[in-house]
Enzyme design. Sequence first.
Site: not given
Ligand code: FMN
Length: 316
Positions: A200, A77, A74, A49-50, A136
Site C-alpha cells: 500500500s 499487521l 491501518a 495474511k502476513s 514494515c
Molecule cells: C486491509 C489491508 C490489509 C493488508 N495487509 C497486508 C499484509 O498483511 N501484508 C502485506 O504484504 N500486504 C498487506 N496489504 C497490502 C495488499 O496486499 C496490497 O499490496 C495493496 O493493498 C495493494 O493492492 P490492492 O490495491 O489490490 O489492495 C493489505 C492491504 C489492505 C487493504
Amino acid sequence: MDAPAVDLSTILCGVRLPNPTVLASGVLGLSHQVMARVARAGAGGITSKSCSLKPRAGYHNPTILDWGMGLINAVGLSNPGVEVMVEELQAARELLAPQGIPLIASIFAETIYDFGTVARFISPARPDLIEVNVSCPNIDDRYRLMFAADPYVASQVTRRVKLNTDIPVLVKLSPNVTDLSRIAEAVVEAGADGITAINSLGPGIILDVKTLRPLLAHVTGGLSGSAIRPIAVRCVRDIRRAVGEEVPIVATGGVTTGRDVVEMLLVGAAAVGIGSAVAQRGMDVFRQVNEELRAYMVEHGYGRLSDLRGKALPFV
Ligand SMILES: Cc1cc2nc3c(=O)[nH]c(=O)nc-3n(C[C@H](O)[C@H](O)[C@H](O)COP(=O)(O)O)c2cc1C
C-alpha cells in the site's frame, strides 16, 4: 462455431497458476476455510495474511475504510503468530492442492534475523511460495526505516530468508521509496526468485470534517485500490526494466477489472495480486476479472498470457 481456446494459466517461479489472479496478502487469508473459499471463487493463487514470529494485536478500530477512490487501512499487521499460521497453512494446503491452486505464505519480522526464523518455522507447512513483506519498520534501525526502503537492508533480509528455506521466495516491495529499481536489483542479486509489487501507498490521512477528527484510529494509513493503480503500473515497469524478464512479478495495486490485468501484463507482470477489490466487491471479483480478461483475449485474438506480456514496454 466453438470459441477460440484461451489459456489463462501462468508460471510463477516454477509454480503453475490456473489463472493470473492471486489473492493479495492481508485482505482475507487468515483461516484455511476462508482461503479455500477464495480459491473456489476463482482465484488462481492465495496469499495468506502476513505473519510474524509472535502474535500481534494490531491497531484499534476503525482500521479499514472505503473513501470512494479506494481503501485506507491501518491494521497494524495483526496476526496470530507463525505457530498458529503453520497449522492454518497446512490445512489450507490440503484443501487447495487438489484444486491446483498454489498457496503463498506471507511473512514479516521486526529484525533481519527474525525474518530467517519465521521463514524456517513456516517452511514445514510447505506453501508453494513464500512472500516476504519488507514494508514494515525495522526495529534494528535507529530511524525505524522500513526494510523495503534500503537496497542493502532489503537484500540482507532476502539473504536471511533464502538461507532458511528451500521454498521459492517472492520479495514484496513498497512504492514509498526513492529508487525502486535499485532495491529490486538488490533483492534479486540476494536470491529473490520473484517480486511482488506494490504494497500500500502512503501513509495518508482522511479527516471527518464534522468531528474534525481523523477517520482511522491510528490516524495515518496505507492507500490501496483503484486510486493507486497508475503508480503500481509504473512500479512494475521500473522493476521489470531493472531485473529483466526472467524474474516474475506479481503486479499488485488497484487491479479491479480484466482490463487492469491486461495493463499489468503489458508492462511485464507474470500474475496480478487483488486485495482491495475483494474487500469492496466480494470474492466473486476473481471470476469476473478472469471472464473479462478472457473476453478481451478472445476479442483481440490472443491465445495465452505470454502474447501480451511486456508488449507495452517499448512504449513506456
Ligand atoms: C486491509 C489491508 C490489509 C493488508 N495487509 C497486508 C499484509 O498483511 N501484508 C502485506 O504484504 N500486504 C498487506 N496489504 C497490502 C495488499 O496486499 C496490497 O499490496 C495493496 O493493498 C495493494 O493492492 P490492492 O490495491 O489490490 O489492495 C493489505 C492491504 C489492505 C487493504
